[in-house]
Design a protein around this motif. Structure first.
Motif, PDB file in Angstrom:
ATOM      1  N   ARG A  75       0.830  -1.219   0.000  1.00  0.00           N
ATOM      2  CA  ARG A  75       0.000   0.000   0.000  1.00  0.00           C
ATOM      3  C   ARG A  75       0.860   1.263   0.000  1.00  0.00           C
ATOM      4  O   ARG A  75       0.374   2.352  -0.294  1.00  0.00           O
ATOM      5  CB  ARG A  75      -0.923   0.023   1.222  1.00  0.00           C
ATOM      6  N   ALA A  76       2.132   1.146   0.337  1.00  0.00           N
ATOM      7  CA  ALA A  76       3.022   2.307   0.439  1.00  0.00           C
ATOM      8  C   ALA A  76       3.853   2.435  -0.828  1.00  0.00           C
ATOM      9  O   ALA A  76       4.660   1.558  -1.140  1.00  0.00           O
ATOM     10  CB  ALA A  76       3.928   2.163   1.657  1.00  0.00           C
ATOM     11  N   GLU A  77       3.667   3.513  -1.560  1.00  0.00           N
ATOM     12  CA  GLU A  77       4.411   3.713  -2.807  1.00  0.00           C
ATOM     13  C   GLU A  77       5.877   4.046  -2.555  1.00  0.00           C
ATOM     14  O   GLU A  77       6.712   3.929  -3.448  1.00  0.00           O
ATOM     15  CB  GLU A  77       3.753   4.795  -3.663  1.00  0.00           C
ATOM     16  N   TYR A  78       6.210   4.473  -1.320  1.00  0.00           N
ATOM     17  CA  TYR A  78       7.600   4.802  -0.984  1.00  0.00           C
ATOM     18  C   TYR A  78       8.125   3.837   0.078  1.00  0.00           C
ATOM     19  O   TYR A  78       8.843   4.243   0.993  1.00  0.00           O
ATOM     20  CB  TYR A  78       7.694   6.244  -0.482  1.00  0.00           C
ATOM     21  N   ARG A  79       7.812   2.565  -0.065  1.00  0.00           N
ATOM     22  CA  ARG A  79       8.136   1.626   1.014  1.00  0.00           C
ATOM     23  C   ARG A  79       9.638   1.430   1.222  1.00  0.00           C
ATOM     24  O   ARG A  79      10.055   1.039   2.310  1.00  0.00           O
ATOM     25  CB  ARG A  79       7.443   0.283   0.805  1.00  0.00           C
ATOM     26  N   LEU A  80      10.460   1.700   0.195  1.00  0.00           N
ATOM     27  CA  LEU A  80      11.906   1.597   0.421  1.00  0.00           C
ATOM     28  C   LEU A  80      12.380   2.638   1.439  1.00  0.00           C
ATOM     29  O   LEU A  80      13.353   2.413   2.157  1.00  0.00           O
ATOM     30  CB  LEU A  80      12.668   1.770  -0.895  1.00  0.00           C
ATOM     31  N   LEU A  81      11.703   3.774   1.489  1.00  0.00           N
ATOM     32  CA  LEU A  81      12.060   4.821   2.458  1.00  0.00           C
ATOM     33  C   LEU A  81      11.553   4.489   3.854  1.00  0.00           C
ATOM     34  O   LEU A  81      11.928   5.150   4.822  1.00  0.00           O
ATOM     35  CB  LEU A  81      11.480   6.172   2.022  1.00  0.00           C
ATOM     36  N   LEU A  82      10.686   3.465   3.957  1.00  0.00           N
ATOM     37  CA  LEU A  82       9.991   3.191   5.216  1.00  0.00           C
ATOM     38  C   LEU A  82      10.449   1.891   5.874  1.00  0.00           C
ATOM     39  O   LEU A  82       9.661   1.230   6.552  1.00  0.00           O
ATOM     40  CB  LEU A  82       8.474   3.143   4.969  1.00  0.00           C
ATOM     41  N   ASN A  83      11.707   1.496   5.687  1.00  0.00           N
ATOM     42  CA  ASN A  83      12.207   0.288   6.353  1.00  0.00           C
ATOM     43  C   ASN A  83      12.074   0.441   7.866  1.00  0.00           C
ATOM     44  O   ASN A  83      12.189   1.545   8.416  1.00  0.00           O
ATOM     45  CB  ASN A  83      13.661   0.026   5.964  1.00  0.00           C
ATOM     46  N   HIS A  84      11.818  -0.667   8.563  1.00  0.00           N
ATOM     47  CA  HIS A  84      11.461  -0.574   9.980  1.00  0.00           C
ATOM     48  C   HIS A  84      12.588  -0.008  10.846  1.00  0.00           C
ATOM     49  O   HIS A  84      12.339   0.648  11.851  1.00  0.00           O
ATOM     50  CB  HIS A  84      11.007  -1.936  10.513  1.00  0.00           C
ATOM     51  N   GLY A  85      13.852  -0.193  10.429  1.00  0.00           N
ATOM     52  CA  GLY A  85      14.957   0.284  11.243  1.00  0.00           C
ATOM     53  C   GLY A  85      15.149   1.787  11.247  1.00  0.00           C
ATOM     54  O   GLY A  85      15.861   2.323  12.107  1.00  0.00           O
ATOM     55  N   SER A  86      14.516   2.485  10.296  1.00  0.00           N
ATOM     56  CA  SER A  86      14.728   3.936  10.189  1.00  0.00           C
ATOM     57  C   SER A  86      13.598   4.758  10.804  1.00  0.00           C
ATOM     58  O   SER A  86      13.590   5.981  10.679  1.00  0.00           O
ATOM     59  CB  SER A  86      14.873   4.331   8.713  1.00  0.00           C
ATOM     60  N   ALA A  87      12.657   4.121  11.464  1.00  0.00           N
ATOM     61  CA  ALA A  87      11.448   4.825  11.916  1.00  0.00           C
ATOM     62  C   ALA A  87      11.750   6.040  12.788  1.00  0.00           C
ATOM     63  O   ALA A  87      11.208   7.127  12.585  1.00  0.00           O
ATOM     64  CB  ALA A  87      10.527   3.856  12.661  1.00  0.00           C
ATOM     65  N   GLU A  88      12.629   5.894  13.772  1.00  0.00           N
ATOM     66  CA  GLU A  88      12.871   7.032  14.666  1.00  0.00           C
ATOM     67  C   GLU A  88      13.678   8.132  13.980  1.00  0.00           C
ATOM     68  O   GLU A  88      13.586   9.302  14.370  1.00  0.00           O
ATOM     69  CB  GLU A  88      13.528   6.590  15.965  1.00  0.00           C
ATOM     70  N   LEU A  89      14.445   7.779  12.953  1.00  0.00           N
ATOM     71  CA  LEU A  89      15.170   8.798  12.197  1.00  0.00           C
ATOM     72  C   LEU A  89      14.201   9.599  11.336  1.00  0.00           C
ATOM     73  O   LEU A  89      14.314  10.822  11.211  1.00  0.00           O
ATOM     74  CB  LEU A  89      16.237   8.142  11.324  1.00  0.00           C
ATOM     75  N   ARG A  90      13.248   8.899  10.720  1.00  0.00           N
ATOM     76  CA  ARG A  90      12.257   9.551   9.860  1.00  0.00           C
ATOM     77  C   ARG A  90      11.333  10.475  10.650  1.00  0.00           C
ATOM     78  O   ARG A  90      10.885  11.505  10.140  1.00  0.00           O
ATOM     79  CB  ARG A  90      11.398   8.494   9.157  1.00  0.00           C
ATOM     80  N   LEU A  91      11.014  10.088  11.875  1.00  0.00           N
ATOM     81  CA  LEU A  91       9.954  10.775  12.619  1.00  0.00           C
ATOM     82  C   LEU A  91      10.468  11.645  13.762  1.00  0.00           C
ATOM     83  O   LEU A  91       9.682  12.164  14.546  1.00  0.00           O
ATOM     84  CB  LEU A  91       8.966   9.729  13.170  1.00  0.00           C
ATOM     85  N   ALA A  92      11.773  11.818  13.842  1.00  0.00           N
ATOM     86  CA  ALA A  92      12.355  12.589  14.949  1.00  0.00           C
ATOM     87  C   ALA A  92      11.856  14.031  14.980  1.00  0.00           C
ATOM     88  O   ALA A  92      11.597  14.586  16.054  1.00  0.00           O
ATOM     89  CB  ALA A  92      13.881  12.561  14.867  1.00  0.00           C
ATOM     90  N   ASP A  93      11.721  14.649  13.804  1.00  0.00           N
ATOM     91  CA  ASP A  93      11.261  16.046  13.771  1.00  0.00           C
ATOM     92  C   ASP A  93       9.848  16.169  14.325  1.00  0.00           C
ATOM     93  O   ASP A  93       9.536  17.107  15.069  1.00  0.00           O
ATOM     94  CB  ASP A  93      11.324  16.593  12.346  1.00  0.00           C
ATOM     95  N   HIS A  94       8.965  15.235  13.959  1.00  0.00           N
ATOM     96  CA  HIS A  94       7.605  15.262  14.496  1.00  0.00           C
ATOM     97  C   HIS A  94       7.617  15.021  16.008  1.00  0.00           C
ATOM     98  O   HIS A  94       6.883  15.668  16.753  1.00  0.00           O
ATOM     99  CB  HIS A  94       6.752  14.190  13.821  1.00  0.00           C
TER     100      HIS A  94
END
Length: 624
Positions: free
Chosen positions: A451-470
């Protein structure tokens, strides 16, 4: 518990997986929060399988942890088996999954709620909401106590007019042994909120000592378990399960003393029993009007829809360390109890099995989620937020992700702060919510990586790096944890640059990785980094070209995501816009041009017309 005269910033109705994350998130931002539940003893109850994670769901749980939620750490310290799914495939679609101790999971989360500052937990069934001038201002309960709040989050799960089916037998309730919320639906409909019916189901539970495991295939947990929480950046008190008060919570060392699951299968006799009794199934006799989950079908559905398959796999999963109860994954049914017995006894290893609980189907009300803004606030009623299965989703993880977002946004709305909106390129939670509010759903929605068109950017190990600003913007994690995340991000960026620029044996380290994969040589200094840092570096290096391509696509579409559509925009009066598109746009009320472009039935020509009209409107405003 304080007097009902007290006014809260946020009231959360329902303490399932969405409700507990909503309440904790709101309270942790500093908002005074009340969590109401019909039964405190079933807080965070795992009504179905006592497992967390799975395909795409595991990524959601890691994102919940990155945003300061509780599901990940609660799973790690009450887990009894850990497995990484899709391990043979690329890291982008690998997903952690854990079997939990059902009661330990529930008890620890209840204790966590009790210890949380700014949060009051109280047992009362919400019977209706209180409205004033198009806004929700509180709720009524079965105890004749009214509670007032600036914002209300409704997380009712399967309890809205819940009706359980075992063959022709019907019982009111959101799950076996619990109640049904019958009056809250009417309160929601009074405000103009549309409700429909959905259905879900659960399999029987079996007494372990009556199972012949010798006829089954054992499935052990991973030797090196993949955990859900980011233990390398967590604060010490989170890791050792002790509050500052010194009060210790239930739990054990993550990954210790793992239990086994067991695999068996249906037989030709199983198929005969199902087919000859279809007319007795609540699903096939017309007793159930709600639509069931396509991706978690009942055993009746399996033999009807996949008639060419000779057998279907079943998984026997333990419910906990201190119980002999087993969950039969894959055997969901609404057949009568006597037929269920025959069905179970037709399965290898279960010939003499004793049933502790019957399988059943449950119907319940849900509110089509296109009635919500991306913040999960209702378009019909200001300050009312909905999260979880009431929005048409299935699964603990989807519910918890929504609950966290709704809780943060209710707290923000109560204090006049901007909402937390997660983009599709940032998280699976963002994909989930955008799908719900933009496209809606006619069946229980389940998250998949596809369902995610950008799933390569959403690997489980990077979650806190992706969402740190939020997490920083909305104060969802401690400053000490945020600092560790920032330091981790710097190390990863530095090493990624070194790998791309430093040469070894005629090629850069990065080229060696892309050529040889896991067997490639690595700098000695990199091997001394933590596994979490090393894995993320190698992921970025190995998939560099693909990641850059996805990022370019995100950047290309960023401008349409930033173009805001005025809330009062009159689509019906826009020349050239198809009436079908105008009607859909008027109903959904997309907040951005990007959201409008993802609506079914809205084509590129419609978007071009909208872009011109919005641009002309801005020029007119500037001129005036």
């Amino acid at each position: 518990m304080s007097s009902s005269e007290k006014h809260y910033d946020v009231i959360v109705c329902g303490a399932g997986h969405a409700g507990v994350e909503a309440a904790l998130a709101a309270a942790r931002t500093g908002a005074s929060t009340l969590l109401l539940t019909g039964n405190i003893d079933t807080v965070a109850q795992m009504s179905c399988n006592p497992a967390i994670g799975g395909q795409a769901k595991g990524q959601i749980v890691r994102e919940i942890d990155a945003l300061g939620g509780e599901m990940a750490i609660n799973t790690d310290v009450t887990g009894i088996q850990f497995r990484l799914l899709n391990e043979s495939k690329g890291p982008a679609v690998q997903s952690p999954r854990a079997q939990c101790d059902k009661k330990a999971y529930q008890f620890r989360l209840k204790h966590t709620l009790e210890l949380q500052t700014h949060l009051a937990l109280f047992q009362a069934t919400v019977t209706g909401l209180i409205f004033n001038g198009g806004r929700v201002v509180g709720c009524r309960t079965n105890l004749d106590l009214d509670f007032r709040g600036r914002c209300v989050v409704v997380t009712t799960g399967t309890f809205l007019r819940g009706l359980m089916h075992i063959g022709q037998n019907k019982n009111e309730g959101g799950r076996l042994g619990d109640f049904s919320s019958k009056t809250l639906s009417a309160s929601l409909m009074e405000t103009g909120i549309e409700l429909r019916r959905l259905k879900t189901g659960t399999p029987p539970r079996i007494l372990g000592r009556s199972i012949d495991f010798g006829k089954m295939q054992e499935q052990k947990g991973d030797t090196n378990p993949t955990l859900f929480a980011f233990h390398d950046t967590r604060d010490p008190e989170d890791l050792f399960h002790v509050e500052h008060s010194g009060e210790s919570r239930l739990g054990w060392a993550p990954g210790s003393a793992q239990a086994s699951c067991w695999m068996t299968h249906t037989t030709e006799l199983t198929a005969q029993i199902v087919r000859s009794n279809l007319h007795k199934s609540a699903m096939y006799s017309g007793e159930i009007e709600g639509v069931g989950p396509r991706y978690c079908p009942s055993i009746e559905d399996k033999f009807v829809r996949f008639a060419d398959k000779p057998r279907h796999l079943l998984f026997l999963e333990p419910e906990g360390r201190t119980t002999n109860e087993y969950y039969v994954n894959g055997l969901s049914t609404s057949l009568p109890f006597d037929v269920q017995l025959d069905l179970v006894h037709s399965i290898p290893g279960l010939e003499h099995a004793q049933l502790l609980r019957p399988a059943y189907a449950v119907e319940y009300d849900f509110a089509p989620p296109t009635q919500l803004y991306p913040s999960l606030e209702s378009k019909c009623v200001e300050n009312l937020f909905l999260a979880g299965q009431i929005n048409g989703t299935s699964g603990y993880e989807e519910a918890a992700g929504q609950g966290l977002v709704a809780g943060v946004n209710a707290a923000n709305k109560a204090r006049g702060l901007p909402p937390l909106i997660l983009g599709r390129h940032e998280s699976y939670i963002g994909v989930l919510i955008d799908d719900l509010v933009t496209k809606g759903t006619d069946e229980p929605y389940r998250m998949f990586t596809s369902r995610a068109e950008y799933r390569l950017l959403l690997n489980h190990g990077s979650a806190e790096l992706r969402l740190a600003d939020h997490a920083e913007t909305h104060k969802l994690i401690t400053s000490s944890r945020l600092q560790r995340i920032r330091e981790k991000a710097k190390r990863i960026s530095l090493w990624t640059e070194i790998m791309e620029s430093t040469r070894f044996q005629g090629s850069t380290w990065a080229e060696h990785v892309r050529k040889s994969g896991k067997g490639s040589p690595l700098p000695d200094a990199l091997l001394s980094e933590t596994p979490q840092i090393r894995d993320e570096i190698l992921y970025r290096v190995a998939y560099k070209g693909y990641l850059e391509r996805e990022q370019r696509e995100v950047d290309r579409l960023r401008h349409v995501e930033k173009v805001k559509i005025p809330q009062a925009f009159d689509y019906l009066s826009l020349p050239g816009l198809r009436r079908e598109s105008a009607a859909k746009l008027s109903h959904i009320k997309p907040q951005t041009l990007g959201q409008a472009s993802r609506m079914s039935g809205v084509n590129p020509t419609d978007i071009s017309l909208l872009m011109v009209a919005i641009g002309a409107g801005r020029e007119g405003d500037a001129a005036s």
